[in-house]
Design an enzyme around this catalytic site. Sequence first.
Site, mmCIF file in Angstrom:
data_model
loop_
_atom_site.group_PDB
_atom_site.id
_atom_site.type_symbol
_atom_site.label_atom_id
_atom_site.label_comp_id
_atom_site.label_asym_id
_atom_site.label_seq_id
_atom_site.Cartn_x
_atom_site.Cartn_y
_atom_site.Cartn_z
ATOM 1 N N TYR A 154 0.826 -1.210 0.000
ATOM 2 C CA TYR A 154 0.000 0.000 0.000
ATOM 3 C C TYR A 154 0.863 1.265 0.000
ATOM 4 O O TYR A 154 1.873 1.331 0.701
ATOM 5 C CB TYR A 154 -0.914 0.032 1.239
ATOM 6 C CG TYR A 154 -1.737 1.292 1.248
ATOM 7 C CD1 TYR A 154 -2.898 1.367 0.479
ATOM 8 C CD2 TYR A 154 -1.326 2.422 1.946
ATOM 9 C CE1 TYR A 154 -3.628 2.541 0.430
ATOM 10 C CE2 TYR A 154 -2.051 3.594 1.898
ATOM 11 C CZ TYR A 154 -3.203 3.656 1.139
ATOM 12 O OH TYR A 154 -3.915 4.822 1.079
ATOM 13 N N TRP A 156 1.188 5.631 -1.819
ATOM 14 C CA TRP A 156 0.877 6.587 -2.885
ATOM 15 C C TRP A 156 1.887 6.587 -4.026
ATOM 16 O O TRP A 156 1.669 7.255 -5.034
ATOM 17 C CB TRP A 156 0.762 7.990 -2.292
ATOM 18 C CG TRP A 156 -0.648 8.341 -1.926
ATOM 19 C CD1 TRP A 156 -1.480 7.622 -1.128
ATOM 20 C CD2 TRP A 156 -1.379 9.495 -2.356
ATOM 21 N NE1 TRP A 156 -2.696 8.274 -1.023
ATOM 22 C CE2 TRP A 156 -2.652 9.428 -1.771
ATOM 23 C CE3 TRP A 156 -1.073 10.590 -3.171
ATOM 24 C CZ2 TRP A 156 -3.635 10.399 -1.972
ATOM 25 C CZ3 TRP A 156 -2.041 11.566 -3.362
ATOM 26 C CH2 TRP A 156 -3.307 11.452 -2.780
HETATM 27 N N1 LIG Z 1 -1.642 8.651 12.262
HETATM 28 C C1 LIG Z 1 -2.080 8.685 11.000
HETATM 29 N N2 LIG Z 1 -1.533 7.854 10.086
HETATM 30 C C2 LIG Z 1 -1.966 7.883 8.821
HETATM 31 C C3 LIG Z 1 -2.982 8.785 8.409
HETATM 32 C C4 LIG Z 1 -3.541 9.644 9.393
HETATM 33 O O1 LIG Z 1 -4.449 10.451 9.109
HETATM 34 N N3 LIG Z 1 -3.049 9.588 10.671
HETATM 35 N N4 LIG Z 1 -3.394 8.811 7.115
HETATM 36 C C5 LIG Z 1 -3.238 7.595 6.339
HETATM 37 C C6 LIG Z 1 -3.457 7.835 4.913
HETATM 38 S S1 LIG Z 1 -4.967 8.524 4.505
HETATM 39 C C7 LIG Z 1 -2.582 7.476 3.944
HETATM 40 S S2 LIG Z 1 -3.046 7.618 2.293
HETATM 41 C C8 LIG Z 1 -1.290 6.885 4.288
HETATM 42 C C9 LIG Z 1 -0.152 7.313 3.336
HETATM 43 O O2 LIG Z 1 0.885 6.407 3.422
HETATM 44 P P1 LIG Z 1 1.901 6.181 2.203
HETATM 45 O O3 LIG Z 1 1.191 6.307 0.913
HETATM 46 O O4 LIG Z 1 2.613 4.909 2.473
HETATM 47 O O5 LIG Z 1 2.869 7.424 2.413
HETATM 48 P P2 LIG Z 1 3.919 8.074 1.426
HETATM 49 O O6 LIG Z 1 4.818 8.883 2.287
HETATM 50 O O7 LIG Z 1 3.237 8.787 0.311
HETATM 51 O O8 LIG Z 1 4.711 6.817 0.897
HETATM 52 C C10 LIG Z 1 5.024 6.593 -0.440
HETATM 53 C C11 LIG Z 1 6.429 6.038 -0.495
HETATM 54 O O9 LIG Z 1 6.713 5.691 -1.848
HETATM 55 C C12 LIG Z 1 8.026 6.124 -2.173
HETATM 56 N N5 LIG Z 1 8.079 6.302 -3.633
HETATM 57 C C13 LIG Z 1 7.703 7.369 -4.349
HETATM 58 N N6 LIG Z 1 7.908 7.164 -5.663
HETATM 59 C C14 LIG Z 1 8.415 5.934 -5.797
HETATM 60 C C15 LIG Z 1 8.815 5.149 -6.918
HETATM 61 O O10 LIG Z 1 8.731 5.545 -8.053
HETATM 62 N N7 LIG Z 1 9.286 3.907 -6.658
HETATM 63 C C16 LIG Z 1 9.379 3.410 -5.399
HETATM 64 N N8 LIG Z 1 9.837 2.174 -5.251
HETATM 65 N N9 LIG Z 1 9.009 4.135 -4.312
HETATM 66 C C17 LIG Z 1 8.522 5.373 -4.511
HETATM 67 C C18 LIG Z 1 8.208 7.393 -1.372
HETATM 68 O O11 LIG Z 1 9.575 7.681 -1.193
HETATM 69 C C19 LIG Z 1 7.475 7.057 -0.074
HETATM 70 O O12 LIG Z 1 8.333 6.502 0.880
HETATM 71 O O13 LIG Z 1 -0.934 7.238 5.629
HETATM 72 C C20 LIG Z 1 -1.927 6.837 6.563
HETATM 73 N N10 LIG Z 1 -1.424 7.029 7.902
HETATM 74 N N1 LIG Z 2 -1.093 18.808 2.099
HETATM 75 C C1 LIG Z 2 -1.542 17.540 2.112
HETATM 76 N N2 LIG Z 2 -2.780 17.268 1.664
HETATM 77 C C2 LIG Z 2 -3.246 15.989 1.706
HETATM 78 C C3 LIG Z 2 -2.437 14.908 2.135
HETATM 79 C C4 LIG Z 2 -1.123 15.229 2.606
HETATM 80 O O1 LIG Z 2 -0.362 14.344 3.021
HETATM 81 N N3 LIG Z 2 -0.716 16.541 2.572
HETATM 82 N N4 LIG Z 2 -2.919 13.616 2.109
HETATM 83 C C5 LIG Z 2 -4.059 13.331 1.245
HETATM 84 C C6 LIG Z 2 -4.698 12.061 1.625
HETATM 85 S S1 LIG Z 2 -3.906 10.594 1.220
HETATM 86 C C7 LIG Z 2 -5.897 11.984 2.220
HETATM 87 S S2 LIG Z 2 -6.633 10.472 2.538
HETATM 88 C C8 LIG Z 2 -6.633 13.189 2.588
HETATM 89 C C9 LIG Z 2 -7.231 13.069 3.993
HETATM 90 O O2 LIG Z 2 -8.168 14.051 4.184
HETATM 91 P P1 LIG Z 2 -8.809 14.245 5.630
HETATM 92 O O3 LIG Z 2 -9.076 12.936 6.257
HETATM 93 O O4 LIG Z 2 -9.952 15.168 5.460
HETATM 94 O O5 LIG Z 2 -7.584 15.018 6.345
HETATM 95 P P2 LIG Z 2 -7.144 15.230 7.841
HETATM 96 O O6 LIG Z 2 -6.143 16.317 7.803
HETATM 97 O O7 LIG Z 2 -6.747 13.950 8.466
HETATM 98 O O8 LIG Z 2 -8.456 15.702 8.597
HETATM 99 C C10 LIG Z 2 -9.110 16.915 8.298
HETATM 100 C C11 LIG Z 2 -9.591 17.558 9.576
HETATM 101 O O9 LIG Z 2 -10.535 16.739 10.240
HETATM 102 C C12 LIG Z 2 -10.594 17.173 11.580
HETATM 103 N N5 LIG Z 2 -11.010 16.049 12.415
HETATM 104 C C13 LIG Z 2 -10.269 15.007 12.820
HETATM 105 N N6 LIG Z 2 -11.004 14.169 13.593
HETATM 106 C C14 LIG Z 2 -12.245 14.698 13.656
HETATM 107 C C15 LIG Z 2 -13.469 14.307 14.285
HETATM 108 O O10 LIG Z 2 -13.569 13.283 14.966
HETATM 109 N N7 LIG Z 2 -14.551 15.102 14.105
HETATM 110 C C16 LIG Z 2 -14.505 16.239 13.360
HETATM 111 N N8 LIG Z 2 -15.616 16.924 13.197
HETATM 112 N N9 LIG Z 2 -13.359 16.650 12.770
HETATM 113 C C17 LIG Z 2 -12.248 15.891 12.909
HETATM 114 C C18 LIG Z 2 -9.212 17.660 11.949
HETATM 115 O O11 LIG Z 2 -9.309 18.906 12.601
HETATM 116 C C19 LIG Z 2 -8.497 17.724 10.611
HETATM 117 O O12 LIG Z 2 -7.801 18.941 10.431
HETATM 118 O O13 LIG Z 2 -5.781 14.335 2.544
HETATM 119 C C20 LIG Z 2 -5.094 14.439 1.297
HETATM 120 N N10 LIG Z 2 -4.504 15.747 1.242
HETATM 121 MO MO LIG Z 3 -5.048 8.831 2.181
#
Ligand SMILES: Nc1nc2c(c(=O)[nH]1)N[C@H]1C(S)=C(S)[C@@H](COP(=O)(O)OP(=O)(O)OC[C@H]3O[C@@H](n4cnc5c(=O)[nH]c(N)nc54)[C@H](O)[C@@H]3O)O[C@H]1N2
Ligand SMILES: Nc1nc2c(c(=O)[nH]1)N[C@H]1C(S)=C(S)[C@@H](COP(=O)(O)OP(=O)(O)OC[C@H]3O[C@@H](n4cnc5c(=O)[nH]c(N)nc54)[C@H](O)[C@@H]3O)O[C@H]1N2
Ligand SMILES: [Mo]
Length: 762
Positions: A109, A111
């Site tokens: 898993y 991005w």
């Molecule tokens: N506590 C907490 N944890 C969370 C979340 C949260 O809200 N709170 N959010 C979750 C969510 S929504 C998401 S989507 C995940 C994201 O988790 P990930 O998608 O695992 O996070 P990234 O840092 O985007 O990791 C992508 C990795 O791919 C590598 N990469 C980029 N390009 C290439 C390539 O061309 N080849 C190879 N081999 N590698 C490459 C990058 O260096 C990076 O290390 O995190 C989750 N974790």
């Molecule tokens: N700049 C930037 N943008 C991103 C990403 C990134 O890594 N960087 N990651 C992308 C990815 S993979 C994803 S999945 C999306 C995630 O998108 P979201 O899940 O919407 O993003 P978060 O920042 O985790 O949460 C948004 C807000 O929800 C509020 N929140 C948290 N818990 C609660 C709750 O229980 N109740 C209420 N009412 N509010 C709450 C927090 O204040 C937080 O700022 O973002 C995407 N956009």
């Molecule tokens: Mo995500």
Amino acid sequence: MTEIKPHAAHWGFFDAVTENGRLVGVRPFAQDPVPATLIESMPETVHSAARVDRPYVRKGWLEGRRRGALRGGDAFVPVSWDRVTRLLAEETARVRAEHGDAAIYGGSYGWSSAGRFHHAKSQLQRFLGMGGGYTYSVNAYSYATAQALVPHIMGTNEVVLGRMTDWAAIARHAKLMLCFGGLAAKNGYVTSGGAAMTYGPNMRRAAAAGVRMVNISPYRGDTEDALNAEWVPIRPGTDAALMLAMLQHIVALGREDRGFLATHCVGWDKLRATLDDRTPEWAEGITGVLAATIRDLAERCVDNPTMLTAAWSLQRADYGEQPYWALVALAAALGNIGKPGQGVAFGYGSSGGIGNPRREMPSLSLPATRNPVSHFIPVGRITELLERPGGTLAYNGRDLPLPDIRMVWWAGGNPFHHHQDLNRLQRAWSHPETIVVSEPWWTAVARHADIVLPATTTLERNDIGHSSRDRFLRAMHQAIPPQGQARNDHDMLADIADAAGFRDRFTEQRDEGAWLRFLYDKWRTACGRVGFDAPDFDAFWAAGHVELPAQTPGEEYTQFAEFRADPEEHPLDTPSGKVELFSETIASFALPDCPGLPTWITPREWLGGAAQDELHLLSYQPPTRLHSQLDPGPIAARDKIQGREPILMHPEDAAARGLTDGQVLRVFNARGACLAGLRLDDRLLRGVVLLATGAWFDPLEPGVPGSLCVHGNPNVLTADVATSSLTQGLSAQSCLVRVEPWTGELPPVRAHIPPVIEEATA
Ligand SMILES: Nc1nc2c(c(=O)[nH]1)N[C@H]1C(S)=C(S)[C@@H](COP(=O)(O)OP(=O)(O)OC[C@H]3O[C@@H](n4cnc5c(=O)[nH]c(N)nc54)[C@H](O)[C@@H]3O)O[C@H]1N2
Ligand SMILES: Nc1nc2c(c(=O)[nH]1)N[C@H]1C(S)=C(S)[C@@H](COP(=O)(O)OP(=O)(O)OC[C@H]3O[C@@H](n4cnc5c(=O)[nH]c(N)nc54)[C@H](O)[C@@H]3O)O[C@H]1N2
Ligand SMILES: [Mo]
């Protein structure tokens, strides 16, 4: 010599400026209405000291310390590409022969990067699938809970991640928009594939057209000032209680849309019967929102054309099913599902491109390959998979068998960024015999691998950037040569496939250039079928992009409009064909943690159950990077405090603890501890702190689970507990912590320099 090349990243389209083989600058894509900002971090990140310069093998692995060995502390030994290729072909064959194909976990898993051909996870899964198969994962960390739940109640996931009612329709028809979790501006910096950025302008246009936005969130900063939104602060994890109380009040007023509930929904009677004691006063005690405010919100929803939305974060929490289901029930009681610009949909504030007015266009991607193995896990259950070989896991009414994983292979994702309770993951991570990671950088997952393959970044190869939400298809020209001995995932896998005898099947005898033409031509043909005449490949490549047909002014899209007009002719894809406010299917699973209708279940960790000195930690998405990507760049660096990730806290919470702005804190609970730099922010609800994800995990003692993360990765604190046994989603946002000043000497941050490397004759 200065050269300028078109390119794309998940954080926007841009032009790469190079001099003598180095990326020296970036310029936003000229046609982007909102120029990308995170691109500024690219030159330093691409040329960072943290790049993996050649293949490496963990010393302990070479010496036979494999199964049962804690990873992360050993030195790495450099090896040649030839040797690592042979070694991987042999090891993969051994694991398949001795333990079966399901013993390889290839869920991988993450991005990855923008670019449809070199998409790392797709390339890896193509390779593993052709080689015999692999245990895989389903759903995304973003919205795993919703992906399993919402089809039961609305028959589709298009309301979470697909084509939903667009901003054009909202702006024209809605007068009120309740935004649970806000519409955070920073989330729009990013969209998978790097779509041109229209996120901010979309919502600003709606606000300017008279849609009153209400930010119901613990953080006022979850809407930008330009939206002039009202703020209703709410305790994290309690939104379902607020929604149920709004429903109760609507019923008490006799204002529910009985006609719609009768013709388009099932289960209203059952749900209504549970509402009597769900009064606004009851919800006030749980949510911290005044009963009068709850009544007022409910009445305004009844009186105005209303759109309801919730951020994806709400379902990444204990019992995250409940607020999503309750919000659907609220929209149903208002009777506005399918009315132009009204109803309910999720994630308008979660990622650039969501709700973008657009034409439906064909997508461009690598052809999928078959995976002969049928074993899978819901994505958030990786630690359990490794902890409980031979066990089973309840998921969506089934019992999934958990195979005994001997080999883990990751490309394009970072579980030591994304997974909850990293200390527990690290212990479980000792179970496999071999862990392979392909990475451009020495990220935490690379440091916890046995075999590290240096991957190119997008700048080092040619590709095509695209997402279905884009107005453009983007050429990604190679701008610099591969750094060190880095290779493209496709090429390294092709060589391993060669050693295993299936190179030609894997490559289809095409090189990079031939693949790009092939994928483009397929896409172009599909465009022709929907009446769009795309230029030929050479013209596209020379121009740097193709502009796709725009929506015509006045065009808009409202989801469920047909269902609303005629539910018999256009039923939903649910068992009843209607919106399921009670689900027979879910009820039949008899799950203690997800009953057959939306309800309030007390979270395991929340402010209502916190000790006086505990704080609720929300580990939100970082404004300064994409997850862990770009962490070595200057934007993330400038935001840090004494090199540590900032933790945002209300000034009164800080004062009560004698803490001052800019101080380094130790943030801790029973699961782990990290350092973070204190930043005061009076836009927070008291008792809530924000610590973004993505600072590279940097244990004080590498390889020792439970060691302090000196950099500020919140996943040493979060709990690895499923939202429920229905969906097995992740509950990262439900986490209590304590803080104290860090009084010792500040340990150095070593996350952005390579680990210990031992020269050896290899
Ligand atoms: N506590 C907490 N944890 C969370 C979340 C949260 O809200 N709170 N959010 C979750 C969510 S929504 C998401 S989507 C995940 C994201 O988790 P990930 O998608 O695992 O996070 P990234 O840092 O985007 O990791 C992508 C990795 O791919 C590598 N990469 C980029 N390009 C290439 C390539 O061309 N080849 C190879 N081999 N590698 C490459 C990058 O260096 C990076 O290390 O995190 C989750 N974790
Ligand atoms: N700049 C930037 N943008 C991103 C990403 C990134 O890594 N960087 N990651 C992308 C990815 S993979 C994803 S999945 C999306 C995630 O998108 P979201 O899940 O919407 O993003 P978060 O920042 O985790 O949460 C948004 C807000 O929800 C509020 N929140 C948290 N818990 C609660 C709750 O229980 N109740 C209420 N009412 N509010 C709450 C927090 O204040 C937080 O700022 O973002 C995407 N956009
Ligand atoms: Mo995500």
